[in-house]
Write an enzyme that holds these catalytic residues in place. Structure first.
Site, PDB file in Angstrom:
ATOM      1  CE  LYS A   1     -10.177  -7.673   6.561  1.00 15.94           C
ATOM      2  NZ  LYS A   1      -9.170  -8.705   6.392  1.00 15.94           N
TER       3      LYS A   1
ATOM      4  CD  GLN B   1      -0.576  -8.313  -0.155  1.00 16.49           C
ATOM      5  OE1 GLN B   1      -0.048  -7.256  -0.464  1.00 16.49           O
ATOM      6  NE2 GLN B   1      -1.321  -8.454   0.928  1.00 16.49           N
TER       7      GLN B   1
ATOM      8  CG  ASP C   1      -1.937  -5.122  -3.000  1.00 13.21           C
ATOM      9  OD1 ASP C   1      -3.165  -4.969  -2.908  1.00 13.21           O
ATOM     10  OD2 ASP C   1      -1.121  -4.769  -2.134  1.00 13.21           O
TER      11      ASP C   1
ATOM     12  CG  HIS D   1      -3.487   0.071  -3.167  1.00 13.83           C
ATOM     13  ND1 HIS D   1      -2.374  -0.702  -3.392  1.00 13.83           N
ATOM     14  CD2 HIS D   1      -3.894  -0.202  -1.907  1.00 13.83           C
ATOM     15  CE1 HIS D   1      -2.108  -1.396  -2.301  1.00 13.83           C
ATOM     16  NE2 HIS D   1      -3.004  -1.126  -1.377  1.00 13.83           N
TER      17      HIS D   1
ATOM     18  CG  HIS E   1      -6.305  -1.264   0.571  1.00 11.33           C
ATOM     19  ND1 HIS E   1      -4.999  -1.126   0.916  1.00 11.33           N
ATOM     20  CD2 HIS E   1      -6.941  -0.177   1.070  1.00 11.33           C
ATOM     21  CE1 HIS E   1      -4.835  -0.008   1.604  1.00 11.33           C
ATOM     22  NE2 HIS E   1      -5.996   0.591   1.711  1.00 11.33           N
TER      23      HIS E   1
ATOM     24  NE  ARG F   1       1.578  -8.885   5.328  1.00 10.63           N
ATOM     25  CZ  ARG F   1       0.316  -8.747   4.950  1.00 10.63           C
ATOM     26  NH1 ARG F   1      -0.598  -9.573   5.408  1.00 10.63           N
ATOM     27  NH2 ARG F   1      -0.030  -7.784   4.133  1.00 10.63           N
TER      28      ARG F   1
ATOM     29  CB  CYS G   1      -0.975   0.018   1.175  1.00  9.58           C
ATOM     30  SG  CYS G   1      -1.696  -1.573   1.573  1.00  9.58           S
TER      31      CYS G   1
END
Length: 641
Positions: free
Chosen positions: A469, A383, A385, A387, A515, A365, A336
């Site tokens: 979410k 991910q 991912d 945005h 997201h 992580r 992000c």
RNA sequence: GCUGAUGUAGCUCAGCUGGUAGAGCACGUCCUUGGUAAGGACGAGGUCACGGGUUCGAGUCCCGUCAUCAGCUCCA
């Protein structure tokens, strides 16, 4: 007289105080015989408990969920009785029914330990006690009495439970020599429990709080018939065969080695093909939906995460920062903030929105060691991912688009998902931002979900710290639930990063961020994918090696012909090297028929193939050239040309 | 991180109460072979997770570390 309403809406009158058993008898003797309990106004009733008021009544048998719950809850009592006999002095916590069976949390006497080797003995004792046909008898006592009883017997767990029931009447359940604090909902007697299997023993914190003492949790399952237990065991074994950790190893899709690090999966050539296929599939969708791809570094300045607020929230589960001279950098635990920097690159106009930035971003992580599991829970994962920066007016459309994309993914693979609206709970320190804004965001999510007709449930306390979410949850082979896709609304990060755009009113405004990640994590998604297909992937995801036996005299001609035609269709096809040897030999000795293999199913664009032959996945038996060509012609390739 | 279990050849595993390692599959060479996980012979492969300790002697017992598994807690 009272009115009893049945599940089919029919209403009949009975004398007040009628029992579920009597009601069942009035319907049919068979139903009464199979009844294990009843659901009265949503509450589990023993079959002989008097019903005093007008009620909705459902007779519960082992064939329905309520019946199973009562059966297994009663079995937990039975196990407790067995434990009490074998390990006197055991203190009991709670023993509920679960989806498949039951467990009981117990605090064993000092110096007593139970391991899986002890389970058969407990099973035997349970069966022995079950055969006594003890009835489950409910009794009531005053709160004070109950409190005294457990204080005296020194069971701090039950005392704590009773303290939570202050002022209420306390009910007990007794069968054989065992009495337990219990709300109720039992089967008539222990004799109904014919088959017992204790599944595992593990630790579990009292009341699910890791500050509390760890108790011993014993899992088990029971059935009214031995045959049902056998079926259950077969089902479990089949599920275990699909386990992605087993298949991933056998098919050489990925590896994990402590030499690189726990939870850091390495994609092997065959697994990489699958992963790239999925990425290509999604990239194509993204381009059509107006996303732009970006690439960001794997590390970022620690300040970035301080700004975002991730740093204090998750410092426990992050790799330690890398210190270089005066600066500190972190392996990025999420993409992000990097994307936010791209947004902040230059002044943005409302005309630029929505801005959709996508990246297959690998994040790191430091998950707790006990959490790591195959590809499902790892310390480094990618991910899919993106945005989406948009105006408030655009939010709903963008949410819908993101949800639709996620649905497309699961539909493409035929996966069953459950949808959860992950909202915040009351605790204030878990969440950032203005509660009123949260309220609005949750309302908007719910409206979108309703508008789209999603079949969802609400998970309180499941939100991210920065916003609510929509999560898409699937089950793995062994029935564990995993979150894959996610679509999140975020009003917090735009504030923190001071993101703005110029509106048509020539005023600065804050964008809203969505997201979203349809796969969630490539690693986790593929773990589910492997289990979903049991390693037997469709050709468009993973080509298989097929053994094809040409029949007839001109096998060489057959092979050449087939290879040529498959290549014309755009597939990679070649004679397996090992079989080629056999083939050559046989050609020398002028044999007539030979087994040989072709590798097929992969469009020419890739340079590798996946061999799944050992599993028989691609074993197609004897086929004519026409049949084989038809087979490949029919291949459905989502996202393909 | 917590509780418990496990860690022996590439894979799946055997190795009883301590006396320095085995099988099947896979792999290599050769032979055989007209059939769907082909057969035969021979061969290569292991500081028994790692590090300490007990012992004349440890894969086997004890302690620690790491990893894996089941579950708990956690999951941006």
């Amino acid at each position: 007289m009272i009115k009893i309403t049945f599940p089919d809406e029919t209403v009949r009158e009975f004398n007040s105080g009628v029992t579920a058993y009597e009601i069942a008898m009035s319907i049919s003797e068979g139903l009464a015989r199979n009844a294990v309990g009843a659901v009265v106004n949503g509450e589990h009733y023993e079959i002989n408990r008097p019903i005093l008021e007008n009620s909705n009544v459902k007779i519960a048998t082992f064939n329905d969920d309520d019946g199973k719950q009562m059966f297994w809850h009663s079995s937990a009592h039975l196990m407790a009785e067995a434990l009490q006999e074998i390990y006197p002095g055991t203190k009991f916590g709670i023993g509920p029914a679960i989806e498949n069976g039951f467990y009981y949390d117990v605090d064993l006497p000092e110096d007593t330990k139970i391991s899986s080797e002890d389970l058969p003995a407990i099973e035997l004792k349970m069966k022995e006690l079950a055969r006594k046909n003890s009835t489950y008898d409910m009794s009531e006592s005053s709160w004070d009495e109950a409190y005294q009883y457990y204080t005296k017997s020194g069971n701090e767990y039950k005392v704590e439970l009773i303290e939570g029931l202050k002022g209420q009447k306390i009910t007990f359940c007794k069968h054989g020599n065992f009495t337990d604090l219990c709300r109720g909902g039992h089967i008539p007697n222990t004799g109904l429990i014919k088959a017992v299997k204790l599944l595992s023993v593990a630790g579990a914190y009292w009341r699910g709080n890791s500050d509390n003492k760890m108790m011993t949790r014993i899992y088990g399952i029971t059935f009214p018939k031995q045959k049902l237990l056998e079926e259950f065991i077969v089902l479990r074994e089949e599920a275990e065969r699909r386990d992605h950790r087993k298949l991933g190893k056998e098919l050489e899709l990925y590896m994990i080695t402590p030499n690189i690090g726990g939870g850091l999966p390495v994609w092997l050539p065959k697994g990489t093909i699958i992963r790239r296929k999925l990425e290509d599939f999604l990239k194509k969708e993204l381009l059509q939906r107006g996303y732009q791809e970006v690439i960001t570094p794997h590390i970022g300045n620690l300040n970035l995460y301080k700004t975002s607020g991730h740093y204090p929230y998750y410092s426990e589960s992050q790799f330690s920062p890398i210190k270089v001279e005066e600066e500190e950098y972190m392996l990025k635990p999420m993409n992000c903030p990097h994307h936010h920097q791209i947004y902040a690159l230059k002044p943005r106009s409302y005309r630029d929105l929505p801005l959709r930035l996508a990246e297959f971003g690998t994040v790191y992580r430091y998950e707790q060691s006990g959490e790591l599991s195959g590809l499902s829970r790892v310390r480094g994962f990618t991910q899919d991912d993106a945005h989406i920066y948009c105006t408030h007016e655009q939010l709903k459309d963008e949410l819908i688009n993101a949800v639709e994309l996620t649905q497309l993914v699961f539909r493409t693979f035929g996966m069953e998902v459950t949808t959860r609206l992950s909202f915040r709970d009351d605790s204030e320190d878990k969440y950032a931002g203005d509660p009123e804004v949260w309220e609005i965001a949750q309302k908007e999510i719910k409206e979108v979900a309703d508008m789209m007709g999603l079949d969802y449930f609400i998970g309180l306390g499941e939100a991210s710290f920065y916003g609510p979410k929509i999560d898409f949850i699937v089950r793995d082979a062994i029935g564990r639930k995993w979150q894959l896709g996610t679509v999140q609304v975020d009003y917090v990060m735009p504030e923190r990063f001071e993101l703005e755009f110029m509106g048509s009113d020539n005023q600065k405004h804050r964008p809203v961020i969505i997201h979203r990640a349809p796969f969630g994590s490539m690693e986790r998604f593929i773990s589910i994918l492997i289990e979903h297909y049991a390693g037997n992937f469709p050709f468009w995801i993973a080509p298989v090696q097929v053994s094809i036996l040409p029949i007839g005299q001109n096998q060489n001609e057959y092979c050449e012909n087939l290879l040529k035609q498959l290549k014309d269709l755009g597939y990679r096809a070649e004679i397996d090297t090992r079989s080629e040897k056999v083939n050559r030999k046989i050609a020398e000795s002028e044999q007539m028929k030979v087994p040989f293999s072709i590798i097929a199913g992969q469009k020419e664009v890739d340079s590798n193939t996946v061999s799944l032959r050992r599993h028989g996945v691609g074993d197609l038996g004897s086929k004519s050239i026409e049949e084989i060509l038809n087979m490949f012609a029919e291949l459905n390739i989502p996202g393909g040309e």
